[in-house]
Design a protein around this motif. Structure first.
Motif, PDB file in Angstrom:
ATOM      1  N   LYS A  18       6.906  -7.067 -28.131  1.00 12.54           N
ATOM      2  CA  LYS A  18       6.799  -5.705 -28.552  1.00 12.54           C
ATOM      3  C   LYS A  18       6.225  -5.623 -26.670  1.00 12.54           C
ATOM      4  N   LYS A  19       7.098  -4.629 -26.093  1.00 12.81           N
ATOM      5  CA  LYS A  19       6.763  -4.504 -24.188  1.00 12.81           C
ATOM      6  C   LYS A  19       6.220  -2.872 -24.723  1.00 12.81           C
ATOM      7  N   LYS A  20       5.136  -2.430 -23.767  1.00  8.54           N
ATOM      8  CA  LYS A  20       4.183  -1.212 -23.058  1.00  8.54           C
ATOM      9  C   LYS A  20       4.503  -1.601 -22.163  1.00  8.54           C
ATOM     10  N   GLN A  21       3.852  -0.173 -21.092  1.00 11.53           N
ATOM     11  CA  GLN A  21       3.401  -0.229 -20.115  1.00 11.53           C
ATOM     12  C   GLN A  21       2.255   1.196 -19.701  1.00 11.53           C
ATOM     13  N   THR A  22       1.500   0.932 -18.525  1.00  7.96           N
ATOM     14  CA  THR A  22       0.693   2.205 -18.267  1.00  7.96           C
ATOM     15  C   THR A  22       1.498   3.122 -17.236  1.00  7.96           C
ATOM     16  N   LYS A  23       0.656   4.156 -17.220  1.00  6.86           N
ATOM     17  CA  LYS A  23       1.032   4.760 -16.670  1.00  6.86           C
ATOM     18  C   LYS A  23       1.548   4.610 -14.398  1.00  6.86           C
ATOM     19  N   HIS A  24       1.988   5.210 -13.882  1.00  9.12           N
ATOM     20  CA  HIS A  24       2.400   4.400 -12.726  1.00  9.12           C
ATOM     21  C   HIS A  24       1.091   5.274 -11.812  1.00  9.12           C
ATOM     22  N   ALA A  25       0.308   4.038 -10.731  1.00  6.70           N
ATOM     23  CA  ALA A  25      -0.500   4.905  -9.796  1.00  6.70           C
ATOM     24  C   ALA A  25      -0.294   4.815  -8.352  1.00  6.70           C
ATOM     25  N   LYS A  26      -0.926   4.585  -7.742  1.00  3.64           N
ATOM     26  CA  LYS A  26      -0.167   4.742  -5.916  1.00  3.64           C
ATOM     27  C   LYS A  26      -1.492   3.518  -6.263  1.00  3.64           C
ATOM     28  N   HIS A  27      -0.402   2.550  -5.352  1.00  2.00           N
ATOM     29  CA  HIS A  27      -0.933   1.595  -4.605  1.00  2.00           C
ATOM     30  C   HIS A  27      -2.035   0.926  -3.823  1.00  2.00           C
ATOM     31  N   LYS A  28      -3.098   0.758  -4.380  1.00  2.00           N
ATOM     32  CA  LYS A  28      -4.908   0.768  -3.885  1.00  2.00           C
ATOM     33  C   LYS A  28      -5.235  -1.050  -4.041  1.00  2.00           C
ATOM     34  N   ILE A  29      -6.256  -1.038  -2.850  1.00  2.00           N
ATOM     35  CA  ILE A  29      -7.002  -1.926  -3.036  1.00  2.00           C
ATOM     36  C   ILE A  29      -7.422  -2.940  -4.792  1.00  2.00           C
ATOM     37  N   ASN A  30      -8.464  -1.342  -5.103  1.00  3.47           N
ATOM     38  CA  ASN A  30      -8.413  -1.331  -6.425  1.00  3.47           C
ATOM     39  C   ASN A  30      -8.371  -0.225  -7.241  1.00  3.47           C
ATOM     40  N   GLU A  33       1.477  -7.418 -16.870  1.00  7.46           N
ATOM     41  CA  GLU A  33       1.638  -8.304 -15.559  1.00  7.46           C
ATOM     42  C   GLU A  33       1.281  -7.708 -14.807  1.00  7.46           C
ATOM     43  N   MET A  34       0.569  -7.986 -13.755  1.00 12.30           N
ATOM     44  CA  MET A  34       0.690  -6.622 -12.305  1.00 12.30           C
ATOM     45  C   MET A  34       2.214  -6.349 -11.684  1.00 12.30           C
ATOM     46  N   MET A  35       2.846  -5.152 -12.034  1.00  7.90           N
ATOM     47  CA  MET A  35       4.176  -4.779 -11.010  1.00  7.90           C
ATOM     48  C   MET A  35       3.571  -3.339 -10.112  1.00  7.90           C
ATOM     49  N   THR A  36       4.280  -4.045  -9.329  1.00  7.74           N
ATOM     50  CA  THR A  36       4.231  -2.448  -7.586  1.00  7.74           C
ATOM     51  C   THR A  36       6.240  -3.422  -8.140  1.00  7.74           C
ATOM     52  N   GLN A  37       6.202  -0.911  -7.627  1.00  7.65           N
ATOM     53  CA  GLN A  37       7.668  -0.710  -7.189  1.00  7.65           C
ATOM     54  C   GLN A  37       8.010  -0.504  -6.179  1.00  7.65           C
ATOM     55  N   GLU A  38       9.040  -0.888  -5.650  1.00  3.23           N
ATOM     56  CA  GLU A  38       9.393  -0.645  -3.877  1.00  3.23           C
ATOM     57  C   GLU A  38       9.522   0.463  -3.796  1.00  3.23           C
ATOM     58  N   GLY A  39      10.291   0.943  -2.538  1.00  2.00           N
ATOM     59  CA  GLY A  39      11.028   2.250  -2.608  1.00  2.00           C
ATOM     60  C   GLY A  39      12.369   1.716  -2.450  1.00  2.00           C
ATOM     61  N   GLY A  40      12.691   0.587  -3.104  1.00  2.30           N
ATOM     62  CA  GLY A  40      14.568   1.205  -3.708  1.00  2.30           C
ATOM     63  C   GLY A  40      14.423   0.986  -4.982  1.00  2.30           C
ATOM     64  N   GLY A  41      13.198   1.328  -5.368  1.00  4.89           N
ATOM     65  CA  GLY A  41      13.280   1.365  -7.223  1.00  4.89           C
ATOM     66  C   GLY A  41      13.451  -0.253  -7.967  1.00  4.89           C
ATOM     67  N   GLN A  42      13.057  -1.286  -7.376  1.00  2.61           N
ATOM     68  CA  GLN A  42      12.972  -2.328  -7.605  1.00  2.61           C
ATOM     69  C   GLN A  42      11.356  -2.474  -7.841  1.00  2.61           C
ATOM     70  N   ASN A  43      10.862  -3.253  -9.405  1.00  6.84           N
ATOM     71  CA  ASN A  43      10.075  -3.861  -9.832  1.00  6.84           C
ATOM     72  C   ASN A  43       9.348  -4.674  -9.183  1.00  6.84           C
ATOM     73  N   LEU A  47       0.893  -0.962   0.079  1.00  7.89           N
ATOM     74  CA  LEU A  47       0.058  -0.337  -0.261  1.00  7.89           C
ATOM     75  C   LEU A  47       1.201   0.994  -0.205  1.00  7.89           C
ATOM     76  N   GLY A  48       0.509   2.400  -0.702  1.00  9.59           N
ATOM     77  CA  GLY A  48       1.186   3.879  -1.101  1.00  9.59           C
ATOM     78  C   GLY A  48       2.306   3.058  -1.758  1.00  9.59           C
ATOM     79  N   ASN A  49       3.000   2.191  -2.539  1.00 11.98           N
ATOM     80  CA  ASN A  49       4.195   2.061  -3.596  1.00 11.98           C
ATOM     81  C   ASN A  49       3.224   2.591  -4.989  1.00 11.98           C
ATOM     82  N   ASP A  50       4.081   2.568  -6.182  1.00 13.07           N
ATOM     83  CA  ASP A  50       3.585   2.313  -7.385  1.00 13.07           C
ATOM     84  C   ASP A  50       2.641   1.646  -8.194  1.00 13.07           C
ATOM     85  N   VAL A  51       2.263   1.307  -8.254  1.00 14.31           N
ATOM     86  CA  VAL A  51       1.424  -0.157  -9.332  1.00 14.31           C
ATOM     87  C   VAL A  51       1.724   0.017 -10.543  1.00 14.31           C
ATOM     88  N   PHE A  52       1.761  -0.628 -11.852  1.00 14.38           N
ATOM     89  CA  PHE A  52       1.537   0.006 -12.762  1.00 14.38           C
ATOM     90  C   PHE A  52       1.128  -1.047 -13.764  1.00 14.38           C
TER      91      PHE A  52
END
Length: 260
Positions: A175-187, A211-221, A157-162
């Motif tokens: 090809k590989k593309k991704q959405t914009k980052h959003a703040k991680h919420k339940i929905n 693939e649902m990804m989250t970006q942790e504090g250290g910048g790792q996905n 919760l609170g981390n970026d999710v894309f």
């Protein structure tokens, strides 16, 4: 006839085959809990959503008499939202071997809903896909996700999710593309469209992996789960791709379970 909100969707229809014209006629009379019904490339008029809908409409299909014994008719009932995204309510598969002339007795029959995949605990994603043949474009709209908290709620919760979207031809990543980052919420909600150029002849052997990804504090996905759409898949992931192939230019929306 009335229908409660908990009833399985039903269609009232009649079939007939004209041997002189070599035509199969499908007459839709009415339905319970319906918006929209279609058969392969033909569809009825779009009606306003209601528990009980009346069409009184017939669709004709050219079918050679020798093809009737082995033929199968699929009736698919869909709902359509204000963005013209279609979701499948249920379907019914009928053998054409017993269809006679003229019309048989009209009958009610319950539709089979698509098998719901047991929850994996990783959440679900809602997306729509459509194909534009004239432009050779595959459109993937990432609408929203739900229940992403699963086992890692406190950490995420609170981390970026894309969402990372990959187009594959057989097993090769094209090809590989991704959405914009959003703040991680339940929905979380995106409502973001991603476009790929895909020649029509490659559609049946292509897949789209999300693939649902989250970006942790250290910048790792970190991966939260994935799903893969295509004819190679099973369940709703395969059904979604098949509906897109049968209905060019239409946005078809479905929920998909995420898995690891």
């Amino acid at each position: 006839m009335s229908a409660s909100c908990n009833q399985v969707p039903e269609l009232h229809y009649s079939l007939g085959y004209d041997r002189q014209k070599a035509e199969l006629c499908v007459a839709f009379l009415e339905g319970n809990r319906s918006d929209h019904s279609s058969i392969t490339e033909a569809q009825t008029e779009l009606k306003k959503k209601a528990l009980h809908t009346i069409w009184e409409e017939a669709l004709l299909f050219p079918v050679a008499e020798e093809e009737m014994p082995e033929g199968t008719l699929t009736l698919t009932l869909r709902t359509c939202d204000k963005f013209s995204r279609h979701s499948i309510v249920g379907e019914l598969k009928l053998s054409l071997a017993e269809v006679g002339e003229p019309f048989g007795t009209a009958q009610w029959e319950k539709l089979k809903t698509l098998e719901k995949v047991p929850s994996t605990g990783y959440g679900e994603v809602l997306l729509s896909i459509s194909y534009l043949p004239a432009a050779n474009r595959l459109l993937v709209v990432i609408i929203k996700a739900k229940n992403l908290h699963s086992k890692q709620l406190k950490v995420l919760l609170g981390n970026d999710v894309f969402v990372k979207v990959t187009l594959k031809h057989q097993s090769v990543k094209l090809k590989k593309k991704q959405t914009k980052h959003a703040k991680h919420k339940i929905n979380p909600v995106w409502n973001e469209m991603i476009m790929f150029e895909v020649p029509h002849e490659l559609l049946r052997v292509s897949t789209v992996e999300l693939e649902m990804m989250t970006q942790e504090g250290g910048g790792q996905n970190q991966s939260l789960g994935k799903c893969s759409l295509g004819l190679h898949a099973t369940g709703t992931e395969k059904n979604h791709w098949e509906e897109m192939l049968r209905n060019p230019r239409r946005q078809i929306a479905m929920w998909h379970q995420l898995h690891m």
